[in-house]
Enzyme design. Structure first.
Site, PDB file in Angstrom:
ATOM      1  CB  CYS B 118      -0.976   0.151   1.320  1.00  0.00           C
ATOM      2  SG  CYS B 118      -1.959   1.552   1.333  1.00  0.00           S
ATOM      3  CB  CYS B 121      -2.315   4.817   4.065  1.00  0.00           C
ATOM      4  SG  CYS B 121      -3.471   3.942   3.044  1.00  0.00           S
ATOM      5  CB  SER B 122      -0.636   1.018   6.668  1.00  0.00           C
ATOM      6  OG  SER B 122      -1.781   1.564   7.414  1.00  0.00           O
ATOM      7  CB  CYS B 123      -5.081  -0.552   2.348  1.00  0.00           C
ATOM      8  SG  CYS B 123      -5.584   1.448   2.585  1.00  0.00           S
TER       9      CYS B 123
END
Lengths: 117, 212
Positions: B118, B121-123
Protein backbone atom coordinates in the site's frame (compact mmCIF):
# COMPACT_ATOMS: atom_id res chain seq x y z
CA UNK A 1 13.11 12.92 -4.96
CA UNK A 2 13.88 11.55 -8.36
CA UNK A 3 10.57 12.58 -9.89
CA UNK A 4 10.56 15.58 -12.17
CA UNK A 5 8.70 18.71 -11.10
CA UNK A 6 5.91 17.85 -13.53
CA UNK A 7 5.50 14.34 -12.20
CA UNK A 8 5.45 15.70 -8.68
CA UNK A 9 2.70 18.24 -9.36
CA UNK A 10 -0.17 17.57 -6.97
CA UNK A 11 1.68 14.70 -5.35
CA UNK A 12 1.67 14.76 -1.57
CA UNK A 13 4.27 13.43 0.85
CA UNK A 14 2.34 10.29 1.74
CA UNK A 15 2.30 9.14 -1.89
CA UNK A 16 5.56 7.24 -1.44
CA UNK A 17 5.46 4.70 -4.25
CA UNK A 18 8.71 4.78 -6.20
CA UNK A 19 10.59 7.20 -3.97
CA UNK A 20 14.18 6.28 -3.21
CA UNK A 21 14.42 4.64 0.21
CA UNK A 22 16.82 2.58 2.23
CA UNK A 23 16.96 -0.90 3.67
CA UNK A 24 13.72 -2.40 4.96
CA UNK A 25 13.78 -2.96 8.72
CA UNK A 26 12.06 -6.29 9.25
CA UNK A 27 11.93 -6.18 13.05
CA UNK A 28 8.42 -6.76 14.32
CA UNK A 29 6.67 -6.00 17.57
CA UNK A 30 3.39 -7.08 19.05
CA UNK A 31 0.95 -4.31 19.69
CA UNK A 32 0.60 -3.00 23.22
CA UNK A 33 -2.83 -2.88 24.81
CA UNK A 34 -3.13 0.88 24.39
CA UNK A 35 -2.37 0.50 20.66
CA UNK A 36 -5.03 -2.17 20.27
CA UNK A 37 -7.45 0.12 22.05
CA UNK A 38 -6.69 2.93 19.60
CA UNK A 39 -7.41 0.53 16.76
CA UNK A 40 -10.62 -0.62 18.45
CA UNK A 41 -11.80 2.97 18.97
CA UNK A 42 -11.28 3.65 15.26
CA UNK A 43 -13.24 0.56 14.23
CA UNK A 44 -16.09 1.26 16.64
CA UNK A 45 -16.37 5.01 16.01
CA UNK A 46 -16.27 4.57 12.24
CA UNK A 47 -18.75 1.69 12.31
CA UNK A 48 -21.09 4.02 14.20
CA UNK A 49 -20.61 6.72 11.56
CA UNK A 50 -18.92 9.30 13.76
CA UNK A 51 -16.29 9.60 11.05
CA UNK A 52 -14.87 7.63 8.15
CA UNK A 53 -11.57 6.08 7.13
CA UNK A 54 -11.21 9.02 4.74
CA UNK A 55 -11.44 11.39 7.71
CA UNK A 56 -8.80 9.35 9.52
CA UNK A 57 -6.50 9.56 6.54
CA UNK A 58 -7.11 13.25 5.89
CA UNK A 59 -5.77 14.18 9.30
CA UNK A 60 -2.90 11.66 9.11
CA UNK A 61 -1.87 13.10 5.76
CA UNK A 62 -2.21 16.70 6.95
CA UNK A 63 0.08 15.89 9.89
CA UNK A 64 2.87 15.73 7.35
CA UNK A 65 6.09 13.82 6.86
CA UNK A 66 7.69 14.93 10.10
CA UNK A 67 4.95 13.34 12.16
CA UNK A 68 5.33 10.18 10.04
CA UNK A 69 9.03 10.00 10.88
CA UNK A 70 8.84 10.94 14.56
CA UNK A 71 5.59 9.47 15.88
CA UNK A 72 4.62 5.82 16.02
CA UNK A 73 1.75 4.45 13.97
CA UNK A 74 -0.86 4.47 16.73
CA UNK A 75 0.36 7.78 18.13
CA UNK A 76 -0.59 9.27 14.78
CA UNK A 77 -3.88 7.37 14.80
CA UNK A 78 -5.02 8.58 18.22
CA UNK A 79 -4.21 12.12 17.19
CA UNK A 80 -6.31 11.76 14.04
CA UNK A 81 -9.17 9.94 15.78
CA UNK A 82 -9.34 12.66 18.44
CA UNK A 83 -9.35 15.43 15.85
CA UNK A 84 -12.12 13.72 13.87
CA UNK A 85 -14.26 13.14 16.96
CA UNK A 86 -13.96 16.80 17.97
CA UNK A 87 -14.83 17.92 14.44
CA UNK A 88 -17.83 15.61 14.58
CA UNK A 89 -18.95 17.21 17.85
CA UNK A 90 -18.68 14.00 19.89
CA UNK A 91 -16.74 15.93 22.53
CA UNK A 92 -15.22 19.39 22.74
CA UNK A 93 -11.57 20.40 23.06
CA UNK A 94 -12.35 21.63 26.59
CA UNK A 95 -13.84 18.27 27.58
CA UNK A 96 -10.76 16.54 26.16
CA UNK A 97 -8.44 18.87 28.07
CA UNK A 98 -10.25 18.29 31.34
CA UNK A 99 -10.27 14.53 30.87
CA UNK A 100 -6.59 14.40 29.93
CA UNK A 101 -5.70 16.34 33.08
CA UNK A 102 -7.84 13.97 35.15
CA UNK A 103 -6.11 10.95 33.58
CA UNK A 104 -2.60 12.32 34.16
CA UNK A 105 -3.40 13.09 37.81
CA UNK A 106 -4.13 9.43 38.53
CA UNK A 107 -0.55 8.20 38.38
CA UNK A 108 2.70 7.98 36.47
CA UNK A 109 2.19 4.66 34.66
CA UNK A 110 -0.31 3.61 32.02
CA UNK A 111 -1.90 1.11 34.39
CA UNK A 112 -2.48 3.70 37.09
CA UNK A 113 -3.72 6.33 34.65
CA UNK A 114 -6.10 3.79 33.15
CA UNK A 115 -7.39 2.87 36.63
CA UNK A 116 -5.83 -0.58 36.45
CA UNK A 117 -7.92 -1.42 33.43
CA UNK B 1 -6.00 -10.12 28.18
CA UNK B 2 -2.23 -9.60 28.57
CA UNK B 3 -2.34 -6.16 30.07
CA UNK B 4 -1.05 -6.53 33.60
CA UNK B 5 1.34 -3.62 33.66
CA UNK B 6 3.41 -5.21 36.43
CA UNK B 7 4.18 -8.15 34.20
CA UNK B 8 7.46 -6.74 32.94
CA UNK B 9 9.42 -9.80 31.95
CA UNK B 10 6.91 -11.71 29.90
CA UNK B 11 6.91 -12.00 26.17
CA UNK B 12 3.66 -12.09 24.29
CA UNK B 13 2.11 -15.42 23.26
CA UNK B 14 3.84 -15.15 19.88
CA UNK B 15 7.21 -14.63 21.52
CA UNK B 16 7.69 -11.02 20.51
CA UNK B 17 8.40 -8.40 23.14
CA UNK B 18 5.71 -5.88 23.89
CA UNK B 19 6.58 -2.30 23.11
CA UNK B 20 8.55 -0.67 25.88
CA UNK B 21 5.94 2.05 26.16
CA UNK B 22 3.38 -0.38 27.55
CA UNK B 23 5.14 -0.51 30.91
CA UNK B 24 7.03 2.76 30.94
CA UNK B 25 5.85 6.10 32.21
CA UNK B 26 2.52 7.29 30.83
CA UNK B 27 3.10 8.89 27.43
CA UNK B 28 1.17 11.82 26.05
CA UNK B 29 -0.54 9.65 23.44
CA UNK B 30 -1.45 6.95 25.94
CA UNK B 31 -2.96 9.70 28.07
CA UNK B 32 -4.96 10.80 25.05
CA UNK B 33 -6.11 7.25 24.31
CA UNK B 34 -7.38 6.79 27.88
CA UNK B 35 -9.13 10.18 27.80
CA UNK B 36 -10.81 9.57 24.43
CA UNK B 37 -11.85 6.05 25.41
CA UNK B 38 -13.44 7.26 28.63
CA UNK B 39 -15.17 10.18 26.91
CA UNK B 40 -16.64 7.82 24.31
CA UNK B 41 -17.99 5.60 27.08
CA UNK B 42 -19.36 8.57 29.04
CA UNK B 43 -21.03 9.96 25.90
CA UNK B 44 -22.66 6.61 25.22
CA UNK B 45 -20.85 6.07 21.91
CA UNK B 46 -19.44 2.75 23.10
CA UNK B 47 -18.98 0.62 26.21
CA UNK B 48 -15.99 -0.96 27.90
CA UNK B 49 -17.38 -4.35 26.93
CA UNK B 50 -17.67 -3.36 23.29
CA UNK B 51 -14.06 -2.16 23.21
CA UNK B 52 -12.87 -5.37 24.89
CA UNK B 53 -14.87 -7.46 22.41
CA UNK B 54 -13.37 -5.58 19.48
CA UNK B 55 -9.85 -6.23 20.79
CA UNK B 56 -10.65 -9.92 21.26
CA UNK B 57 -11.95 -10.08 17.70
CA UNK B 58 -8.75 -8.42 16.51
CA UNK B 59 -6.58 -10.81 18.52
CA UNK B 60 -8.43 -13.73 16.98
CA UNK B 61 -7.58 -12.65 13.46
CA UNK B 62 -4.29 -14.04 12.31
CA UNK B 63 -2.64 -15.37 9.17
CA UNK B 64 -4.08 -18.78 10.11
CA UNK B 65 -7.38 -17.58 8.61
CA UNK B 66 -5.70 -16.77 5.32
CA UNK B 67 -3.78 -20.06 5.43
CA UNK B 68 -7.01 -22.03 5.75
CA UNK B 69 -8.42 -20.19 2.73
CA UNK B 70 -5.29 -20.95 0.70
CA UNK B 71 -5.32 -24.62 1.74
CA UNK B 72 -8.95 -24.94 0.71
CA UNK B 73 -8.20 -23.34 -2.64
CA UNK B 74 -5.37 -25.84 -3.15
CA UNK B 75 -7.64 -28.82 -2.54
CA UNK B 76 -10.98 -27.66 -3.97
CA UNK B 77 -10.93 -26.46 -7.57
CA UNK B 78 -14.49 -25.09 -7.45
CA UNK B 79 -13.73 -23.10 -4.32
CA UNK B 80 -10.55 -21.75 -5.92
CA UNK B 81 -12.45 -20.64 -9.01
CA UNK B 82 -15.02 -18.85 -6.87
CA UNK B 83 -12.29 -17.30 -4.73
CA UNK B 84 -10.48 -15.87 -7.74
CA UNK B 85 -13.77 -14.64 -9.23
CA UNK B 86 -14.99 -12.97 -6.04
CA UNK B 87 -12.73 -12.89 -3.01
CA UNK B 88 -15.10 -11.14 -0.63
CA UNK B 89 -18.15 -13.30 -1.33
CA UNK B 90 -16.13 -16.50 -1.18
CA UNK B 91 -14.46 -15.59 2.12
CA UNK B 92 -17.92 -14.87 3.51
CA UNK B 93 -18.78 -18.51 2.68
CA UNK B 94 -16.06 -19.49 5.15
CA UNK B 95 -17.46 -17.15 7.80
CA UNK B 96 -14.69 -14.64 7.20
CA UNK B 97 -16.49 -11.36 6.60
CA UNK B 98 -14.38 -8.92 4.62
CA UNK B 99 -16.72 -6.06 5.53
CA UNK B 100 -16.70 -2.75 3.69
CA UNK B 101 -14.03 -3.56 1.17
CA UNK B 102 -13.39 -5.66 -1.89
CA UNK B 103 -10.95 -8.52 -1.53
CA UNK B 104 -9.10 -9.50 -4.67
CA UNK B 105 -7.25 -12.80 -4.66
CA UNK B 106 -4.30 -12.95 -7.05
CA UNK B 107 -2.82 -16.31 -8.00
CA UNK B 108 0.85 -17.06 -8.33
CA UNK B 109 1.72 -19.24 -11.31
CA UNK B 110 4.99 -20.57 -12.72
CA UNK B 111 5.05 -17.43 -14.91
CA UNK B 112 3.84 -14.73 -12.52
CA UNK B 113 4.61 -13.85 -8.93
CA UNK B 114 2.33 -11.39 -7.12
CA UNK B 115 3.28 -9.04 -4.33
CA UNK B 116 1.10 -6.61 -2.36
CA UNK B 117 1.87 -3.13 -1.04
CA UNK B 118 0.00 0.00 0.00
CA UNK B 119 2.05 2.94 -1.25
CA UNK B 120 -0.36 5.56 0.12
CA UNK B 121 -0.88 4.26 3.64
CA UNK B 122 -1.14 0.80 5.19
CA UNK B 123 -4.20 -0.89 3.66
CA UNK B 124 -4.04 -4.62 4.35
CA UNK B 125 -6.52 -7.54 4.45
CA UNK B 126 -6.77 -7.36 8.24
CA UNK B 127 -9.80 -9.62 8.50
CA UNK B 128 -7.85 -12.41 6.85
CA UNK B 129 -4.27 -11.85 8.01
CA UNK B 130 -4.62 -9.84 11.22
CA UNK B 131 -2.76 -6.57 11.65
CA UNK B 132 0.07 -5.89 9.20
CA UNK B 133 3.75 -6.37 10.06
CA UNK B 134 5.68 -3.19 10.88
CA UNK B 135 7.67 -3.28 7.66
CA UNK B 136 4.49 -3.21 5.58
CA UNK B 137 3.68 0.23 7.01
CA UNK B 138 7.15 1.71 6.67
CA UNK B 139 8.46 4.11 4.07
CA UNK B 140 11.13 1.73 2.79
CA UNK B 141 8.78 -1.08 1.77
CA UNK B 142 6.05 1.27 0.50
CA UNK B 143 8.49 3.22 -1.65
CA UNK B 144 10.61 0.42 -3.02
CA UNK B 145 8.12 -2.41 -3.56
CA UNK B 146 6.78 -0.72 -6.69
CA UNK B 147 10.12 0.44 -8.11
CA UNK B 148 12.42 -2.52 -7.45
CA UNK B 149 10.23 -5.42 -6.32
CA UNK B 150 12.75 -8.10 -7.31
CA UNK B 151 15.42 -6.51 -5.16
CA UNK B 152 13.00 -6.14 -2.25
CA UNK B 153 11.93 -9.77 -2.55
CA UNK B 154 15.56 -10.83 -2.72
CA UNK B 155 16.20 -9.00 0.55
CA UNK B 156 13.32 -11.03 2.01
CA UNK B 157 15.14 -14.16 0.85
CA UNK B 158 13.04 -14.80 -2.22
CA UNK B 159 15.10 -14.87 -5.41
CA UNK B 160 12.84 -15.17 -8.43
CA UNK B 161 14.00 -16.50 -11.76
CA UNK B 162 14.49 -13.81 -14.41
CA UNK B 163 11.70 -15.22 -16.56
CA UNK B 164 9.11 -14.93 -13.79
CA UNK B 165 7.02 -11.79 -14.17
CA UNK B 166 6.51 -9.80 -10.96
CA UNK B 167 3.11 -8.18 -10.60
CA UNK B 168 2.82 -5.58 -7.82
CA UNK B 169 -0.63 -4.73 -6.47
CA UNK B 170 -1.14 -1.38 -4.77
CA UNK B 171 -3.94 -1.57 -2.19
CA UNK B 172 -6.47 1.13 -1.40
CA UNK B 173 -8.89 1.77 1.43
CA UNK B 174 -11.60 -0.02 -0.54
CA UNK B 175 -9.59 -2.74 -2.25
CA UNK B 176 -7.34 -5.29 -0.56
CA UNK B 177 -5.28 -8.09 -2.04
CA UNK B 178 -4.45 -11.61 -0.93
CA UNK B 179 -1.82 -13.63 -2.76
CA UNK B 180 -2.73 -17.25 -3.47
CA UNK B 181 0.70 -18.91 -3.49
CA UNK B 182 1.55 -21.98 -5.56
CA UNK B 183 1.15 -25.29 -3.79
CA UNK B 184 4.68 -26.64 -3.33
CA UNK B 185 5.92 -29.90 -4.79
CA UNK B 186 5.91 -32.83 -2.42
CA UNK B 187 2.55 -32.09 -0.81
CA UNK B 188 0.46 -34.61 -2.71
CA UNK B 189 -2.16 -36.23 -0.52
CA UNK B 190 -1.71 -33.74 2.32
CA UNK B 191 -4.81 -32.75 4.28
CA UNK B 192 -6.08 -29.17 4.34
CA UNK B 193 -4.74 -28.78 7.87
CA UNK B 194 -1.30 -30.03 6.86
CA UNK B 195 -1.27 -27.66 3.92
CA UNK B 196 -2.48 -24.69 5.94
CA UNK B 197 0.39 -25.22 8.38
CA UNK B 198 2.98 -24.38 5.70
CA UNK B 199 1.25 -21.19 4.49
CA UNK B 200 2.87 -18.29 6.30
CA UNK B 201 1.76 -14.67 6.41
CA UNK B 202 4.50 -13.40 4.12
CA UNK B 203 3.58 -15.87 1.40
CA UNK B 204 0.10 -14.33 1.28
CA UNK B 205 1.62 -10.85 0.91
CA UNK B 206 3.93 -12.21 -1.77
CA UNK B 207 7.14 -11.70 0.20
CA UNK B 208 7.80 -15.43 0.51
CA UNK B 209 6.69 -18.75 -0.95
CA UNK B 210 5.52 -21.76 1.07
CA UNK B 211 8.00 -24.61 1.50
CA UNK B 212 6.92 -28.23 1.90
Amino acid sequence: MTNSATADAGRRWHDMGGDPAGQINRDEHDYALWEKRVDALMVIASKKKHFTVDGLRRVLEDMGPEAFETMTYYERWIHSITQNLMEGGVFTPAELGDKMAEVAARGASYGEASLGD
Amino acid sequence: MPHDHHDHDHLSPSGHPYREDQDGPLSYHQQMEIAVRELLVEKGVTTKAEIAAQITAMDNRSPAIGASIVAKAWTDADFKARLLASGSATCAEMDVPVEAMELIVVENTPDTHNVVVCTLCSCYPRNILGLPPDWYKQREYRSRAVREPRKVLSEFGLDLADDVRVQVHDSTADMRYLVLPMRPEGTKGWSEDQLAAIVGRDSMIGAAVPQA
